[in-house]
Write a protein that holds these residues in place. Structure first.
Motif, PDB file in Angstrom:
ATOM      1  N   VAL A  97       0.843  -1.203   0.000  1.00 57.92           N
ATOM      2  CA  VAL A  97       0.000   0.000   0.000  1.00 57.92           C
ATOM      3  C   VAL A  97       0.873   1.246   0.000  1.00 57.92           C
ATOM      4  O   VAL A  97       0.651   2.195  -0.764  1.00 57.92           O
ATOM      5  N   PHE A  98       1.887   1.250   0.865  1.00 57.82           N
ATOM      6  CA  PHE A  98       2.789   2.400   0.968  1.00 57.82           C
ATOM      7  C   PHE A  98       3.572   2.593  -0.331  1.00 57.82           C
ATOM      8  O   PHE A  98       3.738   3.724  -0.804  1.00 57.82           O
ATOM      9  N   ARG A  99       4.029   1.503  -0.913  1.00 58.76           N
ATOM     10  CA  ARG A  99       4.793   1.593  -2.158  1.00 58.76           C
ATOM     11  C   ARG A  99       3.925   2.146  -3.290  1.00 58.76           C
ATOM     12  O   ARG A  99       4.375   2.970  -4.092  1.00 58.76           O
ATOM     13  N   LYS A 100       2.669   1.706  -3.339  1.00 61.67           N
ATOM     14  CA  LYS A 100       1.764   2.184  -4.383  1.00 61.67           C
ATOM     15  C   LYS A 100       1.487   3.675  -4.215  1.00 61.67           C
ATOM     16  O   LYS A 100       1.407   4.417  -5.200  1.00 61.67           O
ATOM     17  N   ASN A 101       1.339   4.120  -2.983  1.00 63.03           N
ATOM     18  CA  ASN A 101       0.986   5.518  -2.717  1.00 63.03           C
ATOM     19  C   ASN A 101       2.170   6.475  -2.834  1.00 63.03           C
ATOM     20  O   ASN A 101       1.986   7.649  -3.191  1.00 63.03           O
ATOM     21  N   PHE A 136      -8.104  -1.742  20.151  1.00 65.61           N
ATOM     22  CA  PHE A 136      -8.104  -0.295  19.934  1.00 65.61           C
ATOM     23  C   PHE A 136      -8.241   0.040  18.445  1.00 65.61           C
ATOM     24  O   PHE A 136      -8.065  -0.817  17.582  1.00 65.61           O
ATOM     25  N   GLU A 137      -8.508   1.297  18.170  1.00 65.67           N
ATOM     26  CA  GLU A 137      -8.691   1.756  16.789  1.00 65.67           C
ATOM     27  C   GLU A 137      -7.400   2.320  16.205  1.00 65.67           C
ATOM     28  O   GLU A 137      -7.436   3.175  15.313  1.00 65.67           O
ATOM     29  N   ASN A 138      -6.266   1.858  16.698  1.00 65.60           N
ATOM     30  CA  ASN A 138      -4.986   2.384  16.226  1.00 65.60           C
ATOM     31  C   ASN A 138      -4.765   2.108  14.741  1.00 65.60           C
ATOM     32  O   ASN A 138      -5.033   1.015  14.255  1.00 65.60           O
ATOM     33  N   GLU A 139      -4.238   3.102  14.058  1.00 67.02           N
ATOM     34  CA  GLU A 139      -3.996   3.023  12.616  1.00 67.02           C
ATOM     35  C   GLU A 139      -2.497   2.974  12.339  1.00 67.02           C
ATOM     36  O   GLU A 139      -1.693   3.530  13.087  1.00 67.02           O
ATOM     37  N   VAL A 140      -2.139   2.299  11.276  1.00 62.75           N
ATOM     38  CA  VAL A 140      -0.731   2.233  10.866  1.00 62.75           C
ATOM     39  C   VAL A 140      -0.347   3.547  10.194  1.00 62.75           C
ATOM     40  O   VAL A 140      -1.045   4.025   9.297  1.00 62.75           O
ATOM     41  N   VAL A 141       0.757   4.131  10.641  1.00 67.52           N
ATOM     42  CA  VAL A 141       1.321   5.301   9.978  1.00 67.52           C
ATOM     43  C   VAL A 141       2.789   5.010   9.693  1.00 67.52           C
ATOM     44  O   VAL A 141       3.410   4.174  10.361  1.00 67.52           O
TER      45      VAL A 141
END
Length: 251
Positions: A97-101, A136-141
């Motif tokens: 995902v990160f590589r695509k973005n 928890f609702e933690n998101e990857v950054v």
């Protein structure tokens, strides 16, 4: 006309004779009501939600994968099988995902030991398992950090003496937990380079006192919750094979 004038005058006199009363709050009383088994269930409400509850439980408990060995965050010194599972799953799921973005690749993953909230018993692994591990609702950054910040990270890990989950990095500490060597892609960490570190929004915000995440070169949201990372990883993994390895050890 005379009657109308009389009515108007009477109304004006009535209004002018009224006084505004100001009320003041003098006291607030409250009591604690425990939500426990002493509260009787409403049969009508229970009957109404029963089919939705059944559907939700079936969804949460539907097998996604299989775990052949008990996994706990207390089963290792500086790395654990369950921590390695989480960090590796994040690397595998978020990197594309990160590589695509951005056109860049994640260099390493760092999570916190305290963020692992449950064990994984032997048996089927489900969506409920992911919710138990990460409620928890933690998101990857992804934080882009300078080399000097990475060295601050290593200093933090030396002092923490804790199996914080990592992936993409190999760390060797001495008997006193002081880190004496750390490599990413078999290269020593350089002060002159920057590194993309995948973590949680909680840690980037200074959680667990990880102050080295402050003032990153850049920060990228993945729009991917850690819990959903785990669910997607379980869904595509027939059998979990995570073990304690040599990614972060003492010698």
């Amino acid at each position: 006309m005379k009657n109308l004038t009389t009515i108007i005058c009477a109304s004006v006199l009535l209004l002018s004779s009224c006084k505004t009363e100001f009320k003041h709050l003098e006291q607030v009383d409250g009591k604690r009501i425990a939500v426990d088994s002493s509260i009787e269930e409403d049969s009508e409400i229970a009957e109404f939600i029963a089919p939705y509850k059944q559907h939700l439980n079936e969804t949460l408990d539907s097998p996604l994968s299989y775990n052949p060995s008990f996994l706990s965050k207390s089963d290792g010194d500086l790395n654990t099988a369950i921590g390695n599972l989480m960090a590796d799953a994040l690397m595998e799921q978020v990197n594309p995902v990160f590589r695509k973005n951005t056109g860049n690749r994640i260099d390493m993953v760092l999570l916190n030991h305290g963020g692992i909230r449950a064990e994984i018993p032997v048996g089927n692994v489900s969506t409920r398992t992911a919710y138990q591990i990460m409620p928890f609702e933690n998101e990857v950054v992804i934080a882009e950090l300078k080399g000097e910040k990475m060295l601050e990270m290593l200093d933090y890990l030396s002092k923490a003496k804790t199996a914080h989950p990592v992936s993409g990095i190999k760390i060797i500490a001495d008997g006193s937990y002081m880190i004496k060597n750390a490599t990413i892609k078999q290269q020593q960490i350089s002060r002159d380079s920057t590194y993309f570190v995948a973590t949680s929004d909680y840690l980037v915000g200074g959680g667990d006192n990880m102050k080295f995440f402050a003032d990153p070169v850049s920060i990228h949201s993945s729009d991917y919750k850690i819990r959903n990372v785990m669910i997607d990883y379980f869904r595509k993994t027939d059998t979990i094979r995570s073990v304690i390895d040599d990614r972060y050890i003492r010698q």
